[in-house]
Design a protein around this motif. Structure first.
Motif, PDB file in Angstrom:
ATOM      1  N   ILE A 118      -6.316  15.403   6.160  1.00  0.00           N
ATOM      2  CA  ILE A 118      -7.408  14.573   5.642  1.00  0.00           C
ATOM      3  C   ILE A 118      -7.154  13.108   5.979  1.00  0.00           C
ATOM      4  N   LYS A 119      -5.921  12.680   5.763  1.00  0.00           N
ATOM      5  CA  LYS A 119      -5.609  11.277   6.037  1.00  0.00           C
ATOM      6  C   LYS A 119      -5.806  10.954   7.512  1.00  0.00           C
TER       7      LYS A 119
ATOM      8  N   LEU B  69      -8.771  13.780  -1.770  1.00  0.00           N
ATOM      9  CA  LEU B  69      -7.384  13.983  -2.211  1.00  0.00           C
ATOM     10  C   LEU B  69      -7.396  14.153  -3.731  1.00  0.00           C
TER      11      LEU B  69
ATOM     12  N   ARG C 118     -11.265  -4.797  -0.080  1.00  0.00           N
ATOM     13  CA  ARG C 118     -11.329  -3.361  -0.364  1.00  0.00           C
ATOM     14  C   ARG C 118     -11.973  -3.119  -1.717  1.00  0.00           C
TER      15      ARG C 118
ATOM     16  N   ARG D 118       2.098   6.877  -6.637  1.00  0.00           N
ATOM     17  CA  ARG D 118       1.041   7.820  -6.960  1.00  0.00           C
ATOM     18  C   ARG D 118       1.485   9.243  -6.648  1.00  0.00           C
TER      19      ARG D 118
ATOM     20  N   SER E 187       2.159  12.327  -9.145  1.00  0.00           N
ATOM     21  CA  SER E 187       1.284  13.490  -9.140  1.00  0.00           C
ATOM     22  C   SER E 187       2.049  14.762  -8.814  1.00  0.00           C
ATOM     23  N   GLN E 188       3.291  14.633  -8.355  1.00  0.00           N
ATOM     24  CA  GLN E 188       4.060  15.820  -7.981  1.00  0.00           C
ATOM     25  C   GLN E 188       5.313  15.882  -8.833  1.00  0.00           C
TER      26      GLN E 188
ATOM     27  N   ARG F 196       2.397   1.693  -3.397  1.00  0.00           N
ATOM     28  CA  ARG F 196       1.458   2.214  -4.396  1.00  0.00           C
ATOM     29  C   ARG F 196       1.202   3.691  -4.167  1.00  0.00           C
ATOM     30  N   GLN F 197       1.022   4.020  -2.893  1.00  0.00           N
ATOM     31  CA  GLN F 197       0.781   5.401  -2.499  1.00  0.00           C
ATOM     32  C   GLN F 197       1.924   6.287  -2.983  1.00  0.00           C
TER      33      GLN F 197
ATOM     34  N   TRP G 298       1.950   5.826  10.146  1.00  0.00           N
ATOM     35  CA  TRP G 298       1.684   5.554   8.740  1.00  0.00           C
ATOM     36  C   TRP G 298       2.103   6.745   7.882  1.00  0.00           C
TER      37      TRP G 298
ATOM     38  N   VAL H 234      -7.615   1.249   3.707  1.00  0.00           N
ATOM     39  CA  VAL H 234      -6.172   0.992   3.809  1.00  0.00           C
ATOM     40  C   VAL H 234      -5.719   1.233   5.247  1.00  0.00           C
ATOM     41  N   PHE H 235      -6.166   2.366   5.792  1.00  0.00           N
ATOM     42  CA  PHE H 235      -5.761   2.687   7.167  1.00  0.00           C
ATOM     43  C   PHE H 235      -6.318   1.660   8.145  1.00  0.00           C
TER      44      PHE H 235
ATOM     45  N   ASP I 207       0.844  -1.200   0.000  1.00  0.00           N
ATOM     46  CA  ASP I 207       0.000   0.000   0.000  1.00  0.00           C
ATOM     47  C   ASP I 207       0.868   1.234   0.000  1.00  0.00           C
TER      48      ASP I 207
ATOM     49  N   LYS J 247      -2.486  19.748   4.425  1.00  0.00           N
ATOM     50  CA  LYS J 247      -3.920  19.494   4.305  1.00  0.00           C
ATOM     51  C   LYS J 247      -4.160  18.019   4.018  1.00  0.00           C
ATOM     52  N   GLU J 248      -3.322  17.500   3.125  1.00  0.00           N
ATOM     53  CA  GLU J 248      -3.448  16.080   2.788  1.00  0.00           C
ATOM     54  C   GLU J 248      -3.229  15.218   4.042  1.00  0.00           C
TER      55      GLU J 248
ATOM     56  N   GLN K   2      -5.204  14.202  -6.159  1.00  0.00           N
ATOM     57  CA  GLN K   2      -4.363  13.537  -7.169  1.00  0.00           C
ATOM     58  C   GLN K   2      -4.795  12.101  -7.448  1.00  0.00           C
TER      59      GLN K   2
ATOM     60  N   MET L 199      -9.169   4.763   0.719  1.00  0.00           N
ATOM     61  CA  MET L 199      -8.213   5.273   1.707  1.00  0.00           C
ATOM     62  C   MET L 199      -8.473   4.809   3.147  1.00  0.00           C
TER      63      MET L 199
END
Ligand SMILES: Nc1ncnc2c1ncn2[C@@H]1O[C@H](COP(=O)(O)OP(=O)(O)OP(=O)(O)O)[C@@H](O)[C@H]1O
Ligand SMILES: [Mg+2]
Lengths: 407, 232
Positions: free
Chosen positions: A314-315, B99, B122, A10, A14-15, A6-7, A324, B113-114, A3, A310-311, B101, B110
């Motif tokens: 949110i997480k 999110l 999933r 990504r 994206s950056q 993959r994250q 994590w 996953v957490f 995970d 911000k991200e 992106q 998401m």
């Protein structure tokens, strides 16, 4: 684990811009530092090689005039060294690997229609190895039998060989030299030489000392060369040589002018010291490059965390634990560092591979990458990025989710 | 012991901005039972969002006792709070907070996953949820490629992903036009009908009337707490 990977892919995708900038920073730092030190190393080796063109850490001694009165003999007396004295030194001086006298003359060489004046030395068979006179394939240097049997054998510098024989092979040909026929036994392999005490080896000829004395009637050596067992012992060996000759020829052993000695090992010692400081200098420049690169990388990481607070919020709101989030940042930094480091090394290796092909080896040497420096560079940059990413990320992940989201 | 999902007693929240202290909540008592659909209304600045953030454990109260699903959350450490947010509550924000992106699918995935849910499970759950909010054909779209209403439906799917005890929504229709807002409100009504517990902040009284209960906040206090039938 997957995970996180993959994250990560990504996020990196994206950056693009900031990933590119960070990677570029690390690439730049790695290339700059490794190349700097690689060129320093190459130059050092080349200088040693160039100096070794003169000989392999040998000392060269010239008998001259006395400068101190000794046992009733006045100053200004010429010291004349004969072959028997060289023999005495060879026998009586411990710490000498090899010694060879050298007699010099300029003689006419005839071959076919050509006549050239050639500087020639009469030497011992050990002379070739001491002076790095390596024969081209198919030839050899003067050997002990040549010396013992007064053979008329001649070893030619590559330049005269080319002048006289052009592209056709010289070894095995007979030339008239100083009025006598001589067999050419070897030709010097082209070599780099940026210092000499006579003319350069490429333009000289060598014959056995015994033959030389018979041919010219010379009794006194022009100079002699010897090789101590190790450069560190060159001083004591030279003192011993002086003492032996002083006893045989009756001059003050402290009289430096009676026998002037050029110890090339001294030069090597100087080179070593010089290059130690040179490398130190390059190292410092490299360190500053690293620091600047590190600041760049950490700045970017800082911005990244700020941008992504911000991200992170949110997480966290969705239930991500601090660990994590931190892990994600660390993985990202490691990936970016590894990528940047790898690209940097690839570039450095490519340059180090290409430079020898430019034909400037004689002057700048061939750059040589030190793996430990390379690894250290990447490590430092990586650690910088890691620290720079770690602390802001930890700070962000310590905020309450609402606060982080609002930032 | 209580069967309440949300049980708050004398909750206070003071924002300390250095120069001035703002007492946003001045003692809130609130209990929500399973299966309720609570609308929180009140003027701007009355403390609704503050209350909602406390309910969702996104922020910590200055004072008071709070039990979520029978568990006293005021004593939990950060990791335990993260787990509570992950499992017990599903949050829907006015500004969506997706999110940008990553795709709709990945956004919904998401919290799973957490929560340590396996890959196959999933995939199945996310697909099912996006179907349920009518976005089965938009799974690979990025949030920027979706309309506001669609984004909010992705956010709702995300809030439902971990099958939380309660769905919390802070003005979920605030950024939407009337028709999209109506759709979202309908979605909430459907969820309620399926037995979910909902707490929704709204300005719109016609929307509030669809809830089972209306709580009115003013100046950091609950001034009215009635069944929605009683709202004029
Ligand atoms: N982070 C903060 N720092 C300081 N004061 C805050 C903070 N967040 C909210 N406040 C204050 O707390 C009070 C309640 O704010 P809150 O956002 O809960 O109101 P609200 O009822 O959600 O309003 P709205 O309907 O406009 O969203 C307001 O006076 C606000 O200024
Ligand atoms: Mg609000």
């Amino acid at each position: 684990m997957s995970d996180i990977l993959r994250q990560l892919i990504r996020d990196v995708r994206s950056q693009k811009l900031r990933t590119f900038l960070t990677v570029f920073g690390i690439v730049w730092g790695t290339v700059a530092v490794t190349l700097l030190l690689a060129f320093g190393r190459g130059l050092h080796k080349q200088m040693i090689k160039n100096s070794a063109g003169l000989g392999d850490r040998i000392a060269i001694a010239w008998p001259a005039l006395t400068s101190i009165p000794f046992e009733g003999l006045g100053r200004g007396r010429r010291i004349r060294v004969r072959e028997e004295h060289i023999e005495a030194v060879r026998r009586q001086t411990p710490g000498i690997v090899a010694i060879s006298s050298e007699y010099n003359e300029t003689l006419k060489l005839h071959y076919g229609m050509k006549t050239v004046a050639v500087d020639v030395s009469g030497v011992d068979s050990s002379f070739g190895a001491m002076r790095n006179l390596i024969p081209e394939a198919g030839g050899r240097f003067i050997n002990p039998i040549d010396v013992r049997e007064n053979r008329r054998a001649l070893f030619l510098g590559d330049k005269i060989a080319k002048d006289i024989f052009g592209k056709s092979p010289a070894v095995g040909k007979t030339v008239i030299f100083g009025g006598s026929p001589f067999l050419i036994v070897g030709v010097l392999q082209e070599k780099v030489q940026n210092s000499s005490y006579n003319s350069r080896d490429e333009g000289r000829a060598y014959m056995p000392g015994t033959t030389f004395r018979a041919l010219t009637g010379a009794k006194y050596v022009n100079n002699f060369i010897y090789q101590p067992v190790s450069p560190s012992e060159s001083e004591s060996v030279t003192a011993a040589v002086r003492a032996t000759l002083a006893r045989a020829l009756r001059f003050d052993p402290k009289d430096k002018e009676a026998l002037s000695v050029w110890d090339t090992a001294e030069q090597f010692k100087f080179l070593d010291v010089f290059f130690l400081s040179f490398r130190l200098f390059l190292g410092i420049v490299g360190c500053f490059t690293l620091i600047v690169g590190g600041i760049g990388v950490s700045n970017i990481m800082n911005v990244v965390v700020e941008e992504r607070t911000k991200e992170i919020g949110i997480k966290m709101a969705l239930g991500a634990r601090q660990r994590w989030i931190m892990r994600q940042f660390l993985f990202e930094t490691i990936l970016i560092t590894a990528l940047g480091g790898a690209i940097g090394f690839a570039i450095s290796f490519a340059i180090c591979f290409a430079v020898p092909k430019l034909g400037a080896t004689e002057f700048v040497g061939d750059p040589e990458i030190s793996l430990s420096v390379a690894a250290l560079t990447a490590l430092v940059l990586g650690a910088t990025g890691l620290l720079a990413g770690y602390f802001p990320a930890r700070e962000a992940s310590r905020l309450d989710p609402v606060v982080a989201m609002k930032l | 012991m209580t069967s309440d999902i949300i049980h708050m007693q004398a909750i206070r929240k003071v924002y300390d901005t250095g120069k001035i202290k703002v007492e946003a909540l001045k003692g809130i008592d609130l209990a929500v039972k399973p299966g309720e659909f609570v609308a929180i209304v009140g003027p701007s600045g009355s403390g609704k969002s503050t209350l909602m953030n406390l309910i969702g454990c996104l922020d910590t109260p200055t004072d008071g006792r709070y039990q979520l699903g029978g568990e006293d959350v005021s004593t939990l450490d950060r990791d335990a709070l993260a787990d509570v947010r992950n499992r017990r509550v599903g949050f829907v924000f006015q500004g969506f907070n997706l999110l940008p992106q990553i795709s709709a699918f990945e956004n919904v995935e998401m919290p799973l996953v957490f929560g340590g849910v396996g890959l196959r499970e999933r995939k199945q759950r996310v697909t099912e949820l996006l179907d349920r909010v009518g976005l089965g054909d938009r799974m690979e779209h990025k949030p920027t490629e979706l309309s506001g209403g669609q984004m909010q439906r992705v956010a709702i799917a995300r809030a439902l992903a971990m099958r939380p005890d309660v769905i919390l929504a802070d003005e979920p229709t605030g950024n939407l036009d009337t028709s999209a807002g109506g759709d979202i409100m309908q979605l909430f009504a459907d969820l309620w009908a399926q037995g979910k517990t909902l707490v929704v902040i709204t300005h719109d009284m016609t929307l509030a009337r669809r809830a089972s209960r209306v709580v009115e906040v003013r100046d950091g206090r609950i001034i009215r707490d009635v069944a929605s039938a009683e709202v004029a």
